[in-house]
Design an enzyme around this catalytic site. Structure first.
Site, PDB file in Angstrom:
ATOM      1  N   ASN A 179       0.810  -1.228   0.000  1.00 51.87           N
ATOM      2  CA  ASN A 179       0.000   0.000   0.000  1.00 51.87           C
ATOM      3  C   ASN A 179       0.841   1.274   0.000  1.00 51.87           C
ATOM      4  O   ASN A 179       0.543   2.236   0.703  1.00 51.87           O
ATOM      5  CB  ASN A 179      -0.967  -0.002   1.192  1.00 51.87           C
ATOM      6  CG  ASN A 179      -2.054  -1.047   1.053  1.00 51.87           C
ATOM      7  OD1 ASN A 179      -2.097  -1.774   0.067  1.00 51.87           O
ATOM      8  ND2 ASN A 179      -2.926  -1.132   2.032  1.00 51.87           N
ATOM      9  N   ARG A 211      -4.764 -14.409   0.426  1.00 52.60           N
ATOM     10  CA  ARG A 211      -5.956 -14.567   1.250  1.00 52.60           C
ATOM     11  C   ARG A 211      -6.906 -15.557   0.597  1.00 52.60           C
ATOM     12  O   ARG A 211      -6.735 -15.916  -0.574  1.00 52.60           O
ATOM     13  CB  ARG A 211      -6.630 -13.207   1.446  1.00 52.60           C
ATOM     14  CG  ARG A 211      -5.837 -12.288   2.361  1.00 52.60           C
ATOM     15  CD  ARG A 211      -6.414 -10.890   2.446  1.00 52.60           C
ATOM     16  NE  ARG A 211      -6.197 -10.119   1.228  1.00 52.60           N
ATOM     17  CZ  ARG A 211      -6.407  -8.807   1.126  1.00 52.60           C
ATOM     18  NH1 ARG A 211      -6.835  -8.124   2.178  1.00 52.60           N
ATOM     19  NH2 ARG A 211      -6.189  -8.177  -0.022  1.00 52.60           N
TER      20      ARG A 211
END
Length: 373
Positions: free
Chosen positions: A103, A235
């Site tokens: 990020n 994930r």
């Protein structure tokens, strides 16, 4: 300060609510819209860095910097630091998964501190930027990739991370640092040399991880196993795949390199061919209100001949078959966006049109480096 600098400082001040404003917001008043640190930092003009506000934020960054040299993600590093916040962050630094390249973390802070040093000649900002670069050098695997977090943390965080442009953001720093391009002209030649070596290793990793499908190189997964270099799961809803989300910026980065090798040229050509092959034509994202009264969306045919709709690319394509797919938190692959639950359908980016940026850049790149050049 000039008009632009004053405006930037004012905008930043307005983005940081006072304690009174925060208290009022808690009483039901309209909240002040926060400005995201990573987005704000890259929009500041050079004049801003001569201001007291720029130095205050620079000192914040020195405090947030981890002993390893990196920074955390998803924090508003421009906010004022209370005693309570300082204690909280000090505790976080002792735990796992603090310093990261995810990020836009670490790359944003290195760039800010370099610009601040250029404007002020204050040595502590230069030293912090150099420690940040050392962090990136140390975190890089021998195969050229970077993990999401360093020091390493167990789980998918150790994978080579293209997700959210993490590795590409680092490579852009290395590209500019190697050349001494602004804001990195002050770097010692030894650091520029390290950046060049790191850049070359990183590009090599990109070449080695380009996924071969039916005998032809295509694009990349959002993350690759750091040992085998194969596409890897992250994930539960992020399965090993070909990524129509991350791969575009990888290709754009490769096309930014001066004097690309033949291997890089071939890599670009094959990736662009995959983007042409994999675009979704004649469909659009249609927003609607579902039976529960919630805002929702679905993939629908474009009206008429579909000429007015931009092509789309799915975030994930199967490695075998190149078929767009979607996933809920149960990790079960679906081939229709409507088949996954509301929360994941609307809480994740499943389609984009960013491949158009690849085509636009390729037009000029191909004139210099395309097939036959």
């Amino acid at each position: 300060m000039n008009i632009k600098t004053i405006a930037a400082a004012l905008a930043l001040a307005l983005a940081i609510p006072s304690a009174a404003t925060a208290q009022d917001a808690g009483k039901g008043n309209k909240k002040v819209k926060k400005v995201k640190w990573t987005g704000m930092a890259q929009k500041l003009d050079d004049g801003f860095f001569t201001s007291a506000e720029a130095a205050r934020i620079g000192d914040n960054l020195l405090f947030y910097q981890h002993a390893s040299g990196g920074w955390p993600k998803n924090m508003q590093l421009q906010d004022g630091l209370t005693d309570g916040r300082r204690k909280e962050v000090e505790e976080m630094k002792q735990g796992k998964r603090y310093a990261t390249i995810d990020n836009k973390a670490t790359t944003t802070e290195i760039t800010y501190l370099a610009r601040l040093y250029n404007a002020t000649n204050v040595e502590k900002y230069k030293e912090a930027a150099l420690r940040g670069l050392d962090y990136l050098f140390e975190a890089q695997y021998d195969n050229g990739g970077w993990p999401q977090f360093y020091p390493l943390s167990k789980g998918y965080y150790t994978h080579i991370t293209y997700n959210d442009d993490a590795m590409v953001n680092v490579l852009k720093i290395m590209r500019d640092a190697a050349k001494g391009k602004a804001p990195f002209a002050f770097l010692p030649d030894s650091v520029k040399a390290k950046a060049k070596a790191s850049l070359d290793k990183g590009v090599g990793c990109i070449l080695k991880t380009q996924v071969v499908q039916d005998g032809r190189p295509t694009v990349w997964c959002a993350q690759h196993d750091e040992n085998t270099l194969q596409p890897a799961d992250a994930r539960a809803y992020e399965l090993a795949s070909l990524s129509g989300q991350e791969s575009d910026d990888i290709v754009l980065f490769l096309m930014s390199l001066s004097k690309p090798s033949q291997e890089v040229r071939d890599c670009v050509e094959n990736a662009v061919a995959w983007f042409r092959k994999s675009m979704i034509k004649g469909m659009r994202i249609e927003k609607f209100t579902n039976a529960d009264g919630k805002k929702d969306y679905r993939l629908s045919p474009c009206p008429g001949d579909g000429a007015e709709c931009e092509p789309l690319w799915a975030r994930f394509y199967t490695i075998d078959g190149n078929r767009p797919f979607f996933c809920d938190r149960d990790g079960v692959m679906k081939y229709d966006i409507s088949e996954i639950g509301y929360e994941r359908r609307n809480g994740y980016s499943w389609f984009n049109s960013d491949g158009l940026d690849v085509f636009k850049r390729y037009e000029s790149w191909a004139k210099k480096y395309g097939k036959g050049k």
